[in-house]
Scaffold this active site. Structure first.
Site, PDB file in Angstrom:
ATOM      1  N   GLU A 299       0.797  -1.230   0.000  1.00  0.00           N
ATOM      2  CA  GLU A 299       0.000   0.000   0.000  1.00  0.00           C
ATOM      3  C   GLU A 299       0.830   1.281   0.000  1.00  0.00           C
ATOM      4  OE1 GLU A 299      -3.989  -1.276   2.354  1.00  0.00           O
ATOM      5  OE2 GLU A 299      -2.243  -0.946   3.607  1.00  0.00           O
TER       6      GLU A 299
HETATM    7  C1  TNX Z   1      -4.741  -3.930   4.635  1.00  0.00           C
HETATM    8  S1  TNX Z   1      -2.990  -6.307   4.440  1.00  0.00           S
HETATM    9  C2  TNX Z   1      -3.487  -3.654   5.121  1.00  0.00           C
HETATM   10  C3  TNX Z   1      -3.313  -3.213   6.523  1.00  0.00           C
HETATM   11  C4  TNX Z   1      -4.637  -3.022   7.195  1.00  0.00           C
HETATM   12  C5  TNX Z   1      -5.579  -4.151   6.822  1.00  0.00           C
HETATM   13  C6  TNX Z   1      -6.887  -4.097   7.525  1.00  0.00           C
HETATM   14  C7  TNX Z   1      -2.008  -5.233   4.165  1.00  0.00           C
HETATM   15  C8  TNX Z   1      -0.771  -5.673   3.596  1.00  0.00           C
HETATM   16  N1  TNX Z   1      -2.325  -3.939   4.439  1.00  0.00           N
HETATM   17  O1  TNX Z   1      -2.548  -2.053   6.581  1.00  0.00           O
HETATM   18  O2  TNX Z   1      -4.430  -3.025   8.564  1.00  0.00           O
HETATM   19  O3  TNX Z   1      -5.806  -4.096   5.448  1.00  0.00           O
HETATM   20  O4  TNX Z   1      -7.670  -5.212   7.243  1.00  0.00           O
END
Ligand code: TNX
Length: 489
Positions: A299
């Site tokens: 992300e």
């Molecule tokens: C996605 S899974 C994210 C996290 C959040 C999560 C909440 C991932 C690699 N990144 O930063 O906490 O969703 O479900």
């Protein structure tokens, strides 16, 4: 499989024997070879039997094979696999056998799940022969201790549950925008400035080096390895808050206690960034006996792809320089030439998996954490008070009823190294919150990761799990009585 052998995850072979049950009495003892590696497991076993009987159980060395004995030893005559074990109960004896200490720990866990309390208060184990081995070598749980801090005692409860379901990798998400939770000798300001709080201004905390050793030892005693994650090049606001030189304007970033993602980033053109990566992954490597370090990589929404590639390479190089292997979230699949043996963790089922499949074909190992199945921070049902919902609701059956080999079209099945559940803590504040989200779903994910497809059946699983509900109650754990399970009243 009947409720009498309510073992979860389902073992490979469960063969009831036409013999009297083994009755645990005041004279039951644990017998073990005089081997330093076995003693901690013998203690674990004596402790378990002691809790069941309410009195201390003695451990003795070798020689005798008398009645009333729980005998544990390392043997060679077992089917292949480092975690293979055998449990034989009957004729007044229990035999726990494995090739490795990990296998023996699994045998003890299985024994514990076999113990039954009789209506008259006695405790016994039905005669049975179990031979067992896991499908996947990586059966994990990722715990986000950054959004809400998880204290060492609470984390031990979670580790205990992992061990009870034969999960063997604890992945700790130690850093994020909100906080940095592990004290690193080269970078003391990280926890000094960025660990006091959790999301919404809730209390925070961090792990000292001594806490870290305690966590590692507690996990190791349960055959669990720890894979620590420092999330870069995004999810780094806590670091930008602690070290001003990581910011292009030289000003420390403000503390952030919300739950948005994707806004913070390292900068490849700042020399301080590269020193930082070398320092933090160097310290982490020194503090971690296991072979893997997780670099995050997820992300990063405010950076061009070239810069992302350069920073992922820099973090990976810092990891491999210390002889460790890289684990990273699925986004890194877009980076060419990842180091040999990199584990890529699949999570976002909403995006095109093509780059991810290509990375697997190129030799990456794949860890499966599909949000819609094993994100245990998702709500069970739309009205559930805890959890998020971006990947949909995940009830007990969703967590259970899927086949890792069929999850991503085109993925070579042999690339799959395992399955890992995730517990993100944006909405989870207390141990009760954590166990409510873990139980019963953690047991479902554990069975997907451990048991061969032919051994898996939802109704059979739900029937076995009923006894586990009783166990959680006895342990005083708070859990969710999913409408998709069958529970005692
Ligand atoms: C996605 S899974 C994210 C996290 C959040 C999560 C909440 C991932 C690699 N990144 O930063 O906490 O969703 O479900």
């Amino acid at each position: 499989m009947s409720d009498a052998f309510a073992v979860v995850p389902a073992p490979l072979v469960v063969q009831p024997l036409p013999l009297q049950p083994f009755v645990i009495t005041r004279s039951t003892i644990v017998v073990v070879d005089a081997d330093d590696d076995l003693m901690p497991i013998a203690v674990l076993t004596a402790d378990l039997l002691g809790r069941v009987t309410g009195r201390a159980v003695e451990i003795r060395y070798a020689e005798l094979d008398a009645a009333g004995v729980v005998r544990m030893r390392l043997v060679e005559d077992l089917p292949p696999g480092p975690e293979t074990y055998r449990v034989v109960v009957g004729a007044g004896r229990v035999r726990l056998e494995a090739r490795t200490t990990e296998g023996l720990v699994h045998a003890v866990v299985t024994l514990r799940q076999l113990v039954r309390e009789r209506p008259d208060g006695g405790v016994e184990i039905d005669a049975v022969r179990i031979e067992d081995s896991p499908r996947y070598p990586w059966r994990g749980l990722s715990v986000d201790v950054a959004r809400h801090f998880v204290s060492v005692p609470d984390l031990k409860v979670v580790i205990g549950l992992m061990g009870h379901y034969k999960l063997n990798v604890l992945h700790l998400h130690l850093t994020d925008d909100q906080a940095w939770r592990l004290d690193l000798p080269s970078r003391p300001e990280l926890v000094r400035r960025s660990s006091a709080h959790s999301v919404d201004g809730d209390p925070g905390g961090h792990y000292s080096a001594a806490d870290w050793d305690e966590i590692l030892a507690y996990a190791r005693a349960r055959a669990i390895r720890v894979v620590p994650e420092i999330d870069v090049p995004g999810h780094v606001n806590a670091a930008l808050h602690a070290y001003r030189e990581l910011n292009p304007d030289g000003e420390p970033a403000a503390e952030y206690l919300g739950i948005d993602v994707g806004f913070s980033r390292l900068s490849d053109d700042l020399p301080a960034t590269h020193e930082f990566l070398a320092d933090v992954f160097g310290d982490l490597a020194d503090m971690t006996p296991g072979g893997y370090l997780h670099i995050g990589g997820d992300e990063v929404l405010t950076m061009g792809h070239e810069e992302y590639e350069r920073l992922v390479r820099a973090a990976s190089a810092a990891v491999t320089a210390h002889g460790k292997r890289v684990v990273a979230w699925q986004e890194v699949a877009s980076v060419p030439d990842l180091p040999e043996g990199t584990v890529v963790q699949y999570w976002d089922t909403r995006v095109d998996p093509a780059p991810f499949v290509a990375a697997a074909r190129d030799g990456a190992q794949i860890l499966l954490s599909p949000g819609s199945r094993v994100y245990l921070d998702m709500k069970y049902t739309p009205d559930f008070p805890l959890g998020l919902q971006w990947a949909g609701c995940v009830d007990l059956r969703d967590a259970y009823d899927w086949e890792p080999a069929d999850l991503v079209a085109g993925l070579p099945p042999e690339a799959v190294i395992g399955v890992e559940a995730a517990l993100w803590t944006e909405t989870l504040r207390t141990l009760e919150d954590l166990t409510t989200m873990l139980l019963p779903r953690l047991a479902a994910v554990a069975e997907v990761a451990w048991s061969a497809p032919g051994r898996r059946d939802y109704d059979d699983f739900a029937a076995r799990l009923r006894r586990h509900g009783r166990h959680w109650d006895r342990m005083g754990l708070v859990w969710h009585r999913s409408a998709q399970g069958t529970w005692d009243d």
